[in-house]
Design a protein around this motif. Structure first.
Motif, PDB file in Angstrom:
ATOM      1  N   PHE A  78      35.581  63.492  30.696  1.00  0.00           N
ATOM      2  CA  PHE A  78      36.094  63.729  32.044  1.00  0.00           C
ATOM      3  C   PHE A  78      35.424  64.900  32.748  1.00  0.00           C
ATOM      4  CE2 PHE A  78      39.510  61.073  30.344  1.00  0.00           C
ATOM      5  CZ  PHE A  78      39.735  60.214  31.408  1.00  0.00           C
ATOM      6  N   CYS A  79      34.089  64.946  32.746  1.00  0.00           N
ATOM      7  CA  CYS A  79      33.379  65.936  33.572  1.00  0.00           C
ATOM      8  C   CYS A  79      33.885  65.708  35.003  1.00  0.00           C
ATOM      9  CB  CYS A  79      31.873  65.716  33.495  1.00  0.00           C
ATOM     10  SG  CYS A  79      31.260  65.842  31.806  1.00  0.00           S
TER      11      CYS A  79
ATOM     12  N   CYS B  16      32.367  63.048  37.430  1.00  0.00           N
ATOM     13  CA  CYS B  16      31.891  61.776  36.878  1.00  0.00           C
ATOM     14  C   CYS B  16      32.957  60.677  36.853  1.00  0.00           C
ATOM     15  CB  CYS B  16      31.376  62.020  35.461  1.00  0.00           C
ATOM     16  SG  CYS B  16      30.660  60.544  34.721  1.00  0.00           S
TER      17      CYS B  16
ATOM     18  N   GLN C 226      28.049  56.480  25.974  1.00  0.00           N
ATOM     19  CA  GLN C 226      28.018  57.521  27.005  1.00  0.00           C
ATOM     20  C   GLN C 226      27.939  58.884  26.369  1.00  0.00           C
ATOM     21  OE1 GLN C 226      27.312  57.519  29.899  1.00  0.00           O
ATOM     22  NE2 GLN C 226      27.656  55.422  30.581  1.00  0.00           N
TER      23      GLN C 226
HETATM   24 FE1  SF4 Z   1      30.571  63.681  31.373  1.00  0.00          FE
HETATM   25 FE2  SF4 Z   1      28.723  61.934  30.606  1.00  0.00          FE
HETATM   26 FE3  SF4 Z   1      31.269  61.437  30.103  1.00  0.00          FE
HETATM   27 FE4  SF4 Z   1      30.325  61.377  32.602  1.00  0.00          FE
HETATM   28  S1  SF4 Z   1      29.779  60.016  30.926  1.00  0.00           S
HETATM   29  S2  SF4 Z   1      32.265  62.320  31.896  1.00  0.00           S
HETATM   30  S3  SF4 Z   1      28.766  62.994  32.565  1.00  0.00           S
HETATM   31  S4  SF4 Z   1      30.072  63.139  29.252  1.00  0.00           S
END
Ligand code: SF4
Ligand code: SAH
Ligand code: F3S
Length: 480
Positions: free
Chosen positions: A203-204, A207, A244
């Protein structure tokens, strides 16, 4: 009079909801083997599908599965949208321009449907998981036959059938079952994607992926190793372990089995090349670095997104590391993994990013001298926390920062490439260019190599002597 085939509205079954996607409730899913009801086999024989894929490797691999399913239904594929019976968009939500491209193609498909009333149009992928997109489709795009989510795209045969009469919206907000043995039609005969973990729990704040792809779910190690054994039997030379955040592999399944152990087990299968992506710096352990350094078939190439060089911005982004922590990890890798190439992702113009914050990013880039970097202007995504932050940086300023950053990263790409001139690098031969005796492929450090040679076999790994360095590729000749 109807301008286009407006479907009777609407067979909505499930709509996406970000609040549900975000809830920290424990997820409950089952592993199931894919099974196609025999009534669908060959049902669409003779029909053609135009499949357009946007976004990351995960979407590319989903499209390989979608192709596998559609082929069982009898579809063949076309690059020409005009001759398609089904237009299917596998979409990406990561930045606004990805959205715009997909809506642009929907407009084109609508135009074609005006004179071809039985054209089927479908949307899947990450945009299908966004409430705002699905609401727009329901209100303004009645000609779209179906929307199907990332958690349930394997239900395509049923949805396609039902959508012939009514628009179908079937999108689960929470993860569905984890499906094994999906049919697959891989793009390459030599390199294969293998999912190891779905979703993301990080949960950046900027994003959208945790909402569109759901919470972290690892595949069982036996299923992954079985898939890789089969790929080896089929003659594949390279696997890319996908997720991811692959470094979180196993956390939801095992107490003592992580990416380090998985990489070691995959290395022992003796497949010639192993890659993995993407790695969040927070979960990168010393054990993982040791395993990468130990096995020659794990490629010395790591994608390690930094996003920003400013601690203040990293905190606002929710990245869970500081610039110093990142640099310590970066230098440890450079020291422990011989010849490693490190690439990154960087966002400029995050809300409130000052000139000083941006300078910190440039300072970090000058220190890391990345082999490759994907650079982006921050794009607010509806429903994410960062989209609610005040943002007083102008578009022009953001563009200037991106331009400046790109100039600097490009000089390092070239410098790193120039160091390879005169050296011999192993290349997996992937294709022949238009000119006779000219081939291309990627080096162990994931650099694009164009080279000349005689009687070179596609799918083999050859040593290429580098003759000339460019910014994004290298030229060479097969070494005797
Ligand atoms: Fe963060 Fe990557 Fe997950 Fe997006 S996909 S929340 S950028 S770790
Ligand atoms: N899971 C990967 C990244 C997946 S998205 C990781 O965390 O490393 C790929 C890249 O897109 C990210 O690393 C980030 O640099 C960029 N990105 C994600 N959301 C974005 C946004 N809202 N605006 C601009 N770039 C974004
Ligand atoms: Fe895009 Fe979804 Fe990948 S948002 S980057 S296709 S996970």
């Amino acid at each position: 009079m109807l301008k286009y085939n407006c479907l009777e509205r609407s067979g909505v079954m499930h709509l996406p909801d970000f609040k549900v996607a975000r809830s920290s409730e424990k997820i409950d899913y089952k592993k199931k083997d894919y099974k196609l009801d025999s009534k669908y086999l060959g049902k669409y024989k003779g029909k053609k599908c135009y499949l357009k894929t946007y976004g990351c490797q995960m979407n590319e691999h989903d499209s390989e599965n979608i192709k596998g399913i559609l082929e069982l239904l009898g579809f063949s594929f076309t690059e020409n949208i005009e001759e398609a019976d089904l237009v299917l968009l596998n979409t990406c939500s990561i930045r606004e321009n990805a959205h715009n491209k997909a809506f642009g193609l929907l407009g084109k498909a609508k135009h074609i449907k005006e004179s071809k009333r039985d054209l089927m149009i479908g949307l899947c992928g990450c945009m299908a998981q966004e409430e705002i997109v699905v609401n727009t489709i329901m209100k303004k795009y009645p000609f779209v036959n179906f929307v199907i989510g990332t958690h349930n795209f394997y239900q395509l045969p049923e949805i396609l059938e039902n959508s012939e009469e009514k628009q179908q919206i079937e999108v689960y907000s929470r993860e569905g079952d984890l499906i094994e043995d999906l049919p697959v039609d891989r793009t390459s005969k030599y390199k294969a994607y293998v999912n190891i973990i779905y979703g993301c729990d990080k949960f950046c704040t900027y994003c959208i992926v945790p909402y569109t792809r759901g919470r972290q779910r690892s595949r069982e190690k036996e299923d992954i190793l079985k898939e890789i054994d089969n790929l080896i039997k089929e003659g594949y030379k390279e696997v890319t372990l996908l997720g991811q955040n692959v470094n979180a592999y196993g956390k939801d399944l095992y107490d003592d089995y992580s990416l380090a152990e998985l990489l070691e087990d995959v290395a022992k299968t003796n497949i010639p090349r192993i890659r993995f992506m993407t790695s969040h710096p927070w979960d990168f352990t010393d054990d993982m670095i040791e395993v990468i350094a130990k096995y020659p078939n794990i490629m010395p190439s790591v994608h390690l997104p930094v996003q920003s060089g400013s601690d203040r911005i990293l905190k606002l982004m929710g990245r869970r590391y500081t610039k110093d922590k990142y640099l310590t990890l970066f230098h440890k890798m450079k020291e422990m993994i011989p010849n490693v190439a490190i690439s990154t992702d960087i966002i400029v113009g995050f809300p409130g990013e000052s000139e000083e914050d941006f300078e910190e990013t440039l300072k970090l880039v000058r220190e890391c001298k990345y082999d490759n970097a994907y650079t982006f202007i921050y794009s607010p995504r509806v429903g994410t926390p960062a989209s609610r932050l005040p943002d007083n940086i102008t578009k022009e300023e953001k563009e200037q920062r991106l331009y400046k950053l790109n100039e600097i990263v490009n000089t390092y790409f070239r410098e790193n490439n120039e160091k390879l001139v005169g050296k011999k690098v192993p290349v997996l031969v992937e294709g022949i260019s238009d000119k006779k005796n000219e081939y291309f492929g990627y080096s162990d450090t994931n650099k694009l190599i164009n080279f000349i040679g005689e009687d070179v076999k596609l799918g083999s790994i050859v040593l290429v002597e580098i003759i000339e360095a460019k910014t994004w590729s290298l030229d060479g000749k097969v070494s005797k």
